[in-house]
Design a protein around this motif. Sequence first.
Motif, PDB file in Angstrom:
ATOM      1  N   TYR A   6       0.832  -1.206   0.000  1.00  0.00           N
ATOM      2  CA  TYR A   6       0.000   0.000   0.000  1.00  0.00           C
ATOM      3  C   TYR A   6       0.864   1.252   0.000  1.00  0.00           C
ATOM      4  CZ  TYR A   6      -3.295   3.549   1.531  1.00  0.00           C
ATOM      5  OH  TYR A   6      -4.048   4.690   1.623  1.00  0.00           O
ATOM      6  N   VAL A   7       0.539   2.154  -0.891  1.00  0.00           N
ATOM      7  CA  VAL A   7       1.258   3.423  -0.961  1.00  0.00           C
ATOM      8  C   VAL A   7       0.255   4.561  -0.750  1.00  0.00           C
ATOM      9  CG1 VAL A   7       2.667   4.953  -2.367  1.00  0.00           C
ATOM     10  CG2 VAL A   7       2.974   2.470  -2.544  1.00  0.00           C
ATOM     11  N   ALA A   8       0.493   5.375   0.251  1.00  0.00           N
ATOM     12  CA  ALA A   8      -0.406   6.504   0.502  1.00  0.00           C
ATOM     13  C   ALA A   8      -0.364   7.467  -0.666  1.00  0.00           C
ATOM     14  CB  ALA A   8       0.013   7.216   1.790  1.00  0.00           C
ATOM     15  N   ARG A   9      -1.535   7.929  -1.073  1.00  0.00           N
ATOM     16  CA  ARG A   9      -1.611   8.829  -2.212  1.00  0.00           C
ATOM     17  C   ARG A   9      -1.247  10.234  -1.791  1.00  0.00           C
ATOM     18  NH1 ARG A   9      -6.331   9.381  -6.741  1.00  0.00           N
ATOM     19  NH2 ARG A   9      -4.902   9.776  -8.444  1.00  0.00           N
ATOM     20  N   GLU A  10      -0.479  10.924  -2.631  1.00  0.00           N
ATOM     21  CA  GLU A  10      -0.070  12.308  -2.359  1.00  0.00           C
ATOM     22  C   GLU A  10      -1.306  13.197  -2.281  1.00  0.00           C
ATOM     23  OE1 GLU A  10       2.861  15.394  -1.936  1.00  0.00           O
ATOM     24  OE2 GLU A  10       3.014  13.216  -1.880  1.00  0.00           O
ATOM     25  N   PRO A  11      -1.404  14.067  -1.263  1.00  0.00           N
ATOM     26  CA  PRO A  11      -2.557  14.968  -1.165  1.00  0.00           C
ATOM     27  C   PRO A  11      -2.661  15.851  -2.410  1.00  0.00           C
ATOM     28  CG  PRO A  11      -1.258  15.013   0.859  1.00  0.00           C
ATOM     29  CD  PRO A  11      -0.460  14.252  -0.144  1.00  0.00           C
ATOM     30  N   ARG A  12      -3.881  16.145  -2.813  1.00  0.00           N
ATOM     31  CA  ARG A  12      -4.088  17.003  -3.980  1.00  0.00           C
ATOM     32  C   ARG A  12      -3.765  18.450  -3.621  1.00  0.00           C
ATOM     33  NH1 ARG A  12      -9.710  16.000  -7.021  1.00  0.00           N
ATOM     34  NH2 ARG A  12      -8.708  17.516  -8.409  1.00  0.00           N
ATOM     35  N   PRO A  13      -2.998  19.139  -4.453  1.00  0.00           N
ATOM     36  CA  PRO A  13      -2.638  20.526  -4.133  1.00  0.00           C
ATOM     37  C   PRO A  13      -3.668  21.535  -4.622  1.00  0.00           C
ATOM     38  CG  PRO A  13      -1.446  19.809  -6.079  1.00  0.00           C
ATOM     39  CD  PRO A  13      -2.265  18.624  -5.619  1.00  0.00           C
ATOM     40  N   LEU A  14      -3.779  22.623  -3.879  1.00  0.00           N
ATOM     41  CA  LEU A  14      -4.511  23.801  -4.342  1.00  0.00           C
ATOM     42  C   LEU A  14      -3.473  24.912  -4.523  1.00  0.00           C
ATOM     43  CD1 LEU A  14      -7.868  25.253  -2.950  1.00  0.00           C
ATOM     44  CD2 LEU A  14      -6.066  26.658  -3.920  1.00  0.00           C
ATOM     45  N   PRO A  15      -3.121  25.226  -5.764  1.00  0.00           N
ATOM     46  CA  PRO A  15      -2.104  26.261  -6.005  1.00  0.00           C
ATOM     47  C   PRO A  15      -2.668  27.669  -5.831  1.00  0.00           C
ATOM     48  CG  PRO A  15      -2.297  24.694  -7.858  1.00  0.00           C
ATOM     49  CD  PRO A  15      -3.508  24.536  -7.003  1.00  0.00           C
ATOM     50  N   ILE A  16      -1.877  28.524  -5.193  1.00  0.00           N
ATOM     51  CA  ILE A  16      -2.222  29.938  -5.020  1.00  0.00           C
ATOM     52  C   ILE A  16      -1.112  30.764  -5.665  1.00  0.00           C
ATOM     53  CG2 ILE A  16      -2.723  31.787  -3.375  1.00  0.00           C
ATOM     54  CD1 ILE A  16      -3.364  29.528  -1.324  1.00  0.00           C
ATOM     55  N   PHE A  17      -1.484  31.590  -6.628  1.00  0.00           N
ATOM     56  CA  PHE A  17      -0.528  32.451  -7.319  1.00  0.00           C
ATOM     57  C   PHE A  17      -0.763  33.897  -6.881  1.00  0.00           C
ATOM     58  CE2 PHE A  17      -0.818  28.749 -10.040  1.00  0.00           C
ATOM     59  CZ  PHE A  17       0.493  28.542 -10.461  1.00  0.00           C
ATOM     60  N   ILE A  18       0.272  34.529  -6.352  1.00  0.00           N
ATOM     61  CA  ILE A  18       0.201  35.930  -5.950  1.00  0.00           C
ATOM     62  C   ILE A  18       0.851  36.784  -7.038  1.00  0.00           C
ATOM     63  CG2 ILE A  18       0.773  37.631  -4.187  1.00  0.00           C
ATOM     64  CD1 ILE A  18      -0.995  35.373  -3.137  1.00  0.00           C
ATOM     65  N   LEU A  19       0.080  37.701  -7.625  1.00  0.00           N
ATOM     66  CA  LEU A  19       0.616  38.677  -8.578  1.00  0.00           C
ATOM     67  C   LEU A  19       0.785  39.989  -7.808  1.00  0.00           C
ATOM     68  CD1 LEU A  19      -1.560  37.992 -11.765  1.00  0.00           C
ATOM     69  CD2 LEU A  19       0.580  36.915 -11.068  1.00  0.00           C
ATOM     70  N   ALA A  20       2.024  40.326  -7.482  1.00  0.00           N
ATOM     71  CA  ALA A  20       2.298  41.449  -6.583  1.00  0.00           C
ATOM     72  C   ALA A  20       2.888  42.630  -7.342  1.00  0.00           C
ATOM     73  CB  ALA A  20       3.256  41.010  -5.476  1.00  0.00           C
ATOM     74  N   ASP A  21       2.193  43.742  -7.300  1.00  0.00           N
ATOM     75  CA  ASP A  21       2.706  45.001  -7.851  1.00  0.00           C
ATOM     76  C   ASP A  21       3.867  45.461  -6.965  1.00  0.00           C
ATOM     77  OD1 ASP A  21       3.189  47.602  -8.666  1.00  0.00           O
ATOM     78  OD2 ASP A  21       1.074  48.176  -8.751  1.00  0.00           O
ATOM     79  N   THR A  22       5.063  45.469  -7.536  1.00  0.00           N
ATOM     80  CA  THR A  22       6.240  45.945  -6.792  1.00  0.00           C
ATOM     81  C   THR A  22       6.866  47.137  -7.509  1.00  0.00           C
ATOM     82  OG1 THR A  22       7.636  44.285  -7.904  1.00  0.00           O
ATOM     83  CG2 THR A  22       6.737  43.701  -5.738  1.00  0.00           C
ATOM     84  N   SER A  23       6.025  47.940  -8.165  1.00  0.00           N
ATOM     85  CA  SER A  23       6.507  49.147  -8.838  1.00  0.00           C
ATOM     86  C   SER A  23       6.956  50.178  -7.811  1.00  0.00           C
ATOM     87  CB  SER A  23       5.405  49.730  -9.725  1.00  0.00           C
ATOM     88  OG  SER A  23       4.269  50.062  -8.953  1.00  0.00           O
ATOM     89  N   GLY A  24       7.603  51.232  -8.293  1.00  0.00           N
ATOM     90  CA  GLY A  24       8.171  52.237  -7.405  1.00  0.00           C
ATOM     91  C   GLY A  24       7.165  52.873  -6.473  1.00  0.00           C
ATOM     92  N   SER A  25       5.910  52.981  -6.904  1.00  0.00           N
ATOM     93  CA  SER A  25       4.893  53.617  -6.055  1.00  0.00           C
ATOM     94  C   SER A  25       4.519  52.768  -4.841  1.00  0.00           C
ATOM     95  CB  SER A  25       3.635  53.911  -6.880  1.00  0.00           C
ATOM     96  OG  SER A  25       3.137  52.720  -7.459  1.00  0.00           O
TER      97      SER A  25
END
Length: 231
Positions: A6-25
Amino acid sequence: MGLNSYVAREPRPLPIFILADTSGSMRGEKINELNLALREMLNALNAADDIRGKFQLSVIAFGGEVKLIQPLADINGLTLSELNASGNTPMGQAFEAVTEMIEDREVVSSRAYTPTIVLISDGLPTDCSEEMYRRKNYFDWEPLKLLHSGERSSRCQRLALGIGEDADAEMLKAFIDNPEVPVIKTKDAAGITKFFRWVTMSTVARMHSINPNDTGAVAPIFDIDAEDIVI
């Protein structure tokens, strides 16, 4: 089959992508608050229990150029690099970058739950035409059309925060493209942490639900002023 087979199944991932404004302002208090809010979110996600899988996180910064600050990875043991602010606001290039990552099955597993994309910005994109600004017809903007038409990116949950008066609510609404999900606005840096707490609650709620692929539901908004919620 024996127990040793028996091999435990890898948990299913929920991906979170952060789009971060890092402009000068974003320099100063705003970028500092964003760094703190991201660390708080990471700690809260790590502390979540009784969830139907695991969380993964990626951070894409757009300030002067688009940079993959954190490749998509399991959050367990993850340490985030500090974000720094400089340059202009190539938001469209960030949309293209996240779309490419989500459509790539070597980046986002075929077993993954539908990802969440989180956009935070304090201004207008500098890689969008003046005519588009004037007409406010952002759905014709190629980077957004790409995001909204991708086989997998089109199904993503999308959440957005605009900081200050220069943030364009119409642009953020076009990014979300879902009348059931509000744009959140804040006058200053103090609202960044509140927004990310709501993002955290929304993603954890998905992982507690019967169907974590249901991206339509978001957590109740109780810590954000009514005037900062744009429908």
